[in-house]
Scaffold this motif. Structure first.
Motif, PDB file in Angstrom:
ATOM      1  N   PRO A 184       0.770  -1.216   0.064  1.00 14.79           N
ATOM      2  CA  PRO A 184       0.212   0.079   0.146  1.00 14.79           C
ATOM      3  C   PRO A 184       0.874   1.429   0.143  1.00 14.79           C
ATOM      4  N   VAL A 185       2.242   1.224   0.539  1.00 12.00           N
ATOM      5  CA  VAL A 185       2.994   2.235   0.065  1.00 12.00           C
ATOM      6  C   VAL A 185       3.877   2.271  -1.007  1.00 12.00           C
ATOM      7  N   PHE A 186       3.893   3.090  -2.061  1.00  6.78           N
ATOM      8  CA  PHE A 186       4.426   3.031  -3.411  1.00  6.78           C
ATOM      9  C   PHE A 186       5.710   2.996  -3.248  1.00  6.78           C
ATOM     10  N   ASP A 187       6.476   3.493  -2.547  1.00 10.02           N
ATOM     11  CA  ASP A 187       7.866   3.331  -2.469  1.00 10.02           C
ATOM     12  C   ASP A 187       8.735   2.652  -1.461  1.00 10.02           C
ATOM     13  N   LEU A 188       7.886   1.335  -1.132  1.00 14.62           N
ATOM     14  CA  LEU A 188       8.198   0.368  -0.134  1.00 14.62           C
ATOM     15  C   LEU A 188       7.814  -0.947  -0.787  1.00 14.62           C
ATOM     16  N   MET A 189       8.692  -2.022  -0.870  1.00 17.03           N
ATOM     17  CA  MET A 189       8.537  -3.292  -1.099  1.00 17.03           C
ATOM     18  C   MET A 189       7.887  -4.138  -0.007  1.00 17.03           C
ATOM     19  N   ILE A 190       7.259  -5.037  -0.438  1.00 21.60           N
ATOM     20  CA  ILE A 190       6.739  -6.006   0.652  1.00 21.60           C
ATOM     21  C   ILE A 190       7.876  -6.745   1.222  1.00 21.60           C
ATOM     22  N   GLU A 191       8.740  -6.976   0.262  1.00 21.01           N
ATOM     23  CA  GLU A 191      10.157  -7.757   0.832  1.00 21.01           C
ATOM     24  C   GLU A 191      11.102  -7.003   1.602  1.00 21.01           C
ATOM     25  N   ASP A 192      10.542  -5.730   1.702  1.00 23.28           N
ATOM     26  CA  ASP A 192      11.611  -4.760   2.715  1.00 23.28           C
ATOM     27  C   ASP A 192      11.699  -5.151   3.874  1.00 23.28           C
ATOM     28  N   ARG A 193      12.612  -5.348   4.664  1.00 25.06           N
ATOM     29  CA  ARG A 193      12.762  -5.986   6.063  1.00 25.06           C
ATOM     30  C   ARG A 193      12.159  -4.818   7.092  1.00 25.06           C
ATOM     31  N   ASP A 194      11.861  -3.917   6.477  1.00 26.54           N
ATOM     32  CA  ASP A 194      11.477  -2.707   7.450  1.00 26.54           C
ATOM     33  C   ASP A 194       9.883  -2.355   6.991  1.00 26.54           C
ATOM     34  N   PHE A 195       9.303  -3.559   6.212  1.00 25.17           N
ATOM     35  CA  PHE A 195       7.913  -3.404   5.694  1.00 25.17           C
ATOM     36  C   PHE A 195       6.927  -3.096   6.931  1.00 25.17           C
TER      37      PHE A 195
END
Length: 374
Positions: free
Chosen positions: A324-335
């Motif tokens: 739901p956040v355009f500049d954040l991937m689901i795979e990011d460890r800080d998701f």
């Protein structure tokens, strides 16, 4: 009865005398021809850069200040110098002494400048700065009652209101001064004081209470980048968020960082191995680092460690998960951390869509996030 009437008359005459003195000062002619105005503008430019820097950081360049003192002294020693020029330069000299905390020197400058040209804007400014903040505001308002468009005095009113933490009124006065400066083709004032104005505006919209503002110390550059040490120290001193980890005697910042590291407060919720090094070795805290730190504190306060990965678990069950956040991937460890602080309104999406993960956080930004915890 006659004595009482005489006292009233005397008091009335004193009031009229004081008011008329201010009025005479304001209306004392200070018209400059173009050549003289250009000559003075060089000194004005140097002074406003020093003062605006001081308002932002609580410090000034000693080298620049000493150079301007010397330049003024050299100019004043010239033969046949115009009284209006001498008054203006002497007033600037006095203003520099105030920045240095040398009020006796500043008072001497004021007496000298006032005797030469009491209506010069910088002479009037020096007179207000030699007063207490409360008295200075009264003087400023009196000057403006006779000269409503005096940009120098309007700017000073904004600075005084800032000191009293009346940030909305401060911004209004500064903006009014900027408009007047622009009308007079003196946009250099807007350029010099713009960062200070933005600092006041940020304080106003932050909504931080006066107790926490006192901890920030307004003479420091609260719009400077947030460091690990400042982040931890402000959390420790202005909240109860670290109480469970820091019971006992007051700790130094370095000891606090060790305890928080051991507790995993700097670790990401997903793939935490070595993730704390991102924060522990950084020069400036980014929004994503800040989100991780604040989310870990939020989870700690909740007493529910399973909350830490709430969002990644939820999205992993979706057939075609989309962040739901355009500049954040689901795979990011800080998701989880980013979604957690956004959902709980501790931090916000900058434009309703992006978190701007790599943007550096300022000290004031961080204080606002801490306030949002409550």
């Amino acid at each position: 009865m006659k004595k009482f009437v005489l006292l009233l008359i005397t008091f009335g005459l004193l009031l009229v005398s004081c008011t008329s003195t201010i009025q005479e000062d304001v209306f004392q002619s200070t018209d400059l021809n173009e050549e003289l105005a250009t000559e003075l503008s060089i000194f004005d430019d140097s002074y406003i850069l020093i003062e605006s820097d001081y308002l932002l950081t609580g410090s000034y360049s000693s080298e620049d200040l000493s150079y301007l003192h010397q330049d003024i002294k050299t100019h004043l020693e010239e033969k046949h110098i115009e009284p209006i020029i001498a008054a203006h330069l002497t007033a600037i000299d006095g203003l520099l002494y105030i920045l240095q905390g040398k009020n006796k020197n500043a008072e001497d400058c004021y007496k000298s400048a006032k005797s030469l040209q009491n209506g010069d804007d910088y002479v009037l400014l020096l007179g207000t700065k030699l007063s207490s903040p409360e008295e200075a505001l009264v003087k400023v308002d009196e000057i403006l009652s006779y000269d409503a468009n005096n940009a120098i005095i309007l700017l000073e009113k904004g600075i005084l209101l800032y000191g009293q933490k009346e940030f909305d009124k401060s911004v209004a006065a500064i903006d009014q001064a900027f408009v007047q400066f622009d009308n007079e083709s003196r946009s250099n004032y807007r350029q010099a004081y713009k960062e200070f104005r933005d600092k006041v505006w940020t304080l106003y919209i932050s909504g931080i209470d006066n107790e926490n503002l006192d901890k920030l110390k307004l003479d420091q550059n609260i719009t400077s980048p947030l460091t690990l040490e400042t982040m931890v120290r402000l959390t420790y001193e202005s909240t109860h968020l670290l109480e469970d980890l820091t019971t006992g005697p007051k700790l130094k910042t370095s000891d606090l960082i060790v305890k928080l590291t051991q507790a995993g407060i700097f670790d990401s919720t997903v793939n935490p191995q070595d993730s704390s090094q991102e924060i522990l070795t950084c020069q400036q805290i980014t929004r994503k680092m800040c989100a991780r730190y604040l989310w870990n504190l939020y989870v700690l306060q909740s007493g529910n460690p399973d909350l830490a990965r709430k969002f990644s678990r939820r999205f992993s069950r979706m057939t075609e998960p989309k962040s739901p956040v355009f500049d954040l991937m689901i795979e990011d460890r800080d998701f989880d951390a980013v979604l957690g602080v956004v959902e709980n309104e501790i931090m916000h999406l900058v434009d309703g869509r992006n978190f701007e993960t790599d943007k550096v956080v300022t000290v004031l930004d961080f204080m606002t996030y801490l306030k949002n915890f409550n």
